[in-house]
Design a protein around this motif. Structure first.
Motif, PDB file in Angstrom:
ATOM      1  N   LYS A  98      -3.522   8.904  -7.354  1.00 31.37           N
ATOM      2  CA  LYS A  98      -3.861   9.054  -5.937  1.00 31.37           C
ATOM      3  C   LYS A  98      -3.587  10.479  -5.453  1.00 31.37           C
ATOM      4  N   SER A 128     -11.129   8.727 -10.099  1.00 24.82           N
ATOM      5  CA  SER A 128      -9.899   9.499  -9.881  1.00 24.82           C
ATOM      6  C   SER A 128      -9.635  10.442 -11.049  1.00 24.82           C
ATOM      7  N   ASP A 157       0.859  -1.188   0.000  1.00 22.31           N
ATOM      8  CA  ASP A 157       0.000   0.000   0.000  1.00 22.31           C
ATOM      9  C   ASP A 157       0.895   1.237   0.000  1.00 22.31           C
ATOM     10  N   THR A 208      -8.645  11.052  -0.842  1.00 25.17           N
ATOM     11  CA  THR A 208      -7.400  10.415  -1.290  1.00 25.17           C
ATOM     12  C   THR A 208      -7.181   9.064  -0.629  1.00 25.17           C
ATOM     13  N   ARG A 209      -7.602   8.911   0.606  1.00 24.08           N
ATOM     14  CA  ARG A 209      -7.395   7.671   1.343  1.00 24.08           C
ATOM     15  C   ARG A 209      -8.275   6.513   0.832  1.00 24.08           C
ATOM     16  N   LEU A 210      -9.287   6.847   0.038  1.00 22.04           N
ATOM     17  CA  LEU A 210     -10.211   5.817  -0.436  1.00 22.04           C
ATOM     18  C   LEU A 210      -9.641   5.076  -1.645  1.00 22.04           C
ATOM     19  N   THR A 211     -10.084   3.839  -1.828  1.00 22.62           N
ATOM     20  CA  THR A 211      -9.739   3.095  -3.040  1.00 22.62           C
ATOM     21  C   THR A 211     -10.832   3.356  -4.066  1.00 22.62           C
ATOM     22  N   GLN A 244       0.246   5.047 -10.422  1.00 23.12           N
ATOM     23  CA  GLN A 244      -0.529   4.824  -9.193  1.00 23.12           C
ATOM     24  C   GLN A 244      -0.459   6.050  -8.281  1.00 23.12           C
ATOM     25  N   LYS A 276      -3.523   7.490   5.162  1.00 26.96           N
ATOM     26  CA  LYS A 276      -4.518   6.896   6.062  1.00 26.96           C
ATOM     27  C   LYS A 276      -3.993   6.857   7.495  1.00 26.96           C
TER      28      LYS A 276
END
Length: 321
Positions: free
Chosen positions: A210, A286, A141, A277-280, A206, A147
């Motif tokens: 993000k 995005s 991660d 931002t912390r979410l998937t 990635q 997070k």
């Protein structure tokens, strides 16, 4: 053009403005732009002349009516966002371009430096951040750092910090723009080193999908705050026909309004960084957030001011030729 010809061409319009006061905000704005173009021309070609003093007085009267008339209080906020801030953005367009170019150059310097010096990223971002991120990558991660705290705590801390950085970039403009350029370059180098850190590990896309969810607004606002600082610095470096003190007051007022106009942008960026931002997220979400953020910044601070005032500016120049 000789001064007498300049006066003859424009005196009828100036007299009309004096004898026919306007209350409509659009008309006031149009007249103000026209007069500031005349004033700018007179400053360049007729310094110390009577027509320059006349235009200074006439423009000041209109400025006071446009921005200080209490009868417009109810629409003051609307006027600020729809007309005044775009007008300041239009006037500061060269400063904005300059801030953007310095930031881009610093970004490239940061990226290239990180590519050629293994210790550069740690020097710029700090051992603590780098070690934590490497640990997060090992755990699958890479951006788990977003997070690490509660969303509410992050929102407050990030928003306050971003506003602090922006105000610092603005205030340091008093050092004849040098302080502002330092902040712009510092942040550009940090971002360049940061992105190369992820590129080197095959995580560039990635990280972009993000980080730029909030970074699009955050970084753009720092560049615009830099432009506000350059407005102050240039007011000291290039006072024109004003005294340096008068020019500074004018530049500080314009720069401050531009900086204040960024507060909602920083709040939005802080919200996105803390809660989103912390979410998937699905890829399209995005991309949509990043695209909408970029469109808003470019439209509100570049395209909208140009459409609103660019035509009048060119017309004013033509009239004066």
């Amino acid at each position: 053009m000789k001064e007498a010809v300049f006066v003859k061409r424009n005196s009828e319009r100036w007299r009309f403005y004096e004898e026919n006061p306007a209350d409509d905000p659009d008309e006031l704005t149009s007249r103000f732009i026209s007069l500031t173009d005349d004033l700018s021309y007179a400053r360049t070609f007729y310094p110390g002349s009577s027509v320059l003093r006349y235009l200074n007085g006439l423009t000041s009267q209109l400025h006071g009516k446009l921005y200080s008339n209490r009868r417009e209080d109810q629409g003051r906020i609307k006027t600020f966002w729809l007309y005044e801030l775009p007008y300041i953005s239009f006037q500061a367009r060269n400063n904005l371009l300059c801030a953007f170019l310095f930031f881009t150059a610093a970004f490239l310097i940061g990226s290239v430096s990180a590519a050629h010096d293994e210790t550069f990223v740690r020097l710029i971002l700090g051992d603590g951040y780098v070690n934590q991120t490497l640990e997060n990558i090992k755990n699958g991660d890479p951006l788990a750092i977003y997070k690490s705290h509660s969303a509410a705590d992050m929102f407050l801390a990030i928003t306050v910090n971003n506003i602090r950085v922006a105000l610092t970039a603005f205030v340091l403009g008093v050092l004849f723009s040098a302080g502002t350029l330092y902040i712009i370059i510092q942040n550009g180098i940090m971002l360049g080193a940061f992105q190369y850190f992820f590129f080197e590990r095959g995580l560039l896309m990635q990280s972009v999908l993000k980080i730029w969810i909030h970074g699009t607004l955050e970084i753009s606002a720092i560049v615009i705050a830099g432009a506000a600082g350059l407005v102050i610095g240039n007011s000291l470096l290039f006072p024109g026909s004003f005294s340096r003190v008068e020019s500074f007051k004018k530049g500080a007022k314009q720069g401050l309004k531009l900086a204040i106009g960024l507060v909602p942008v920083f709040i939005a960026a802080g919200f996105l960084e803390s809660f989103v931002t912390r979410l998937t997220l699905p890829l399209w979400v995005s991309v949509a957030i990043i695209s909408i953020s970029a469109f808003f910044i470019i439209w509100y601070f570049v395209i909208y001011p140009q459409r609103l005032y660019g035509g009048n500016y060119q017309q004013g120049k033509s009239d004066n030729q």
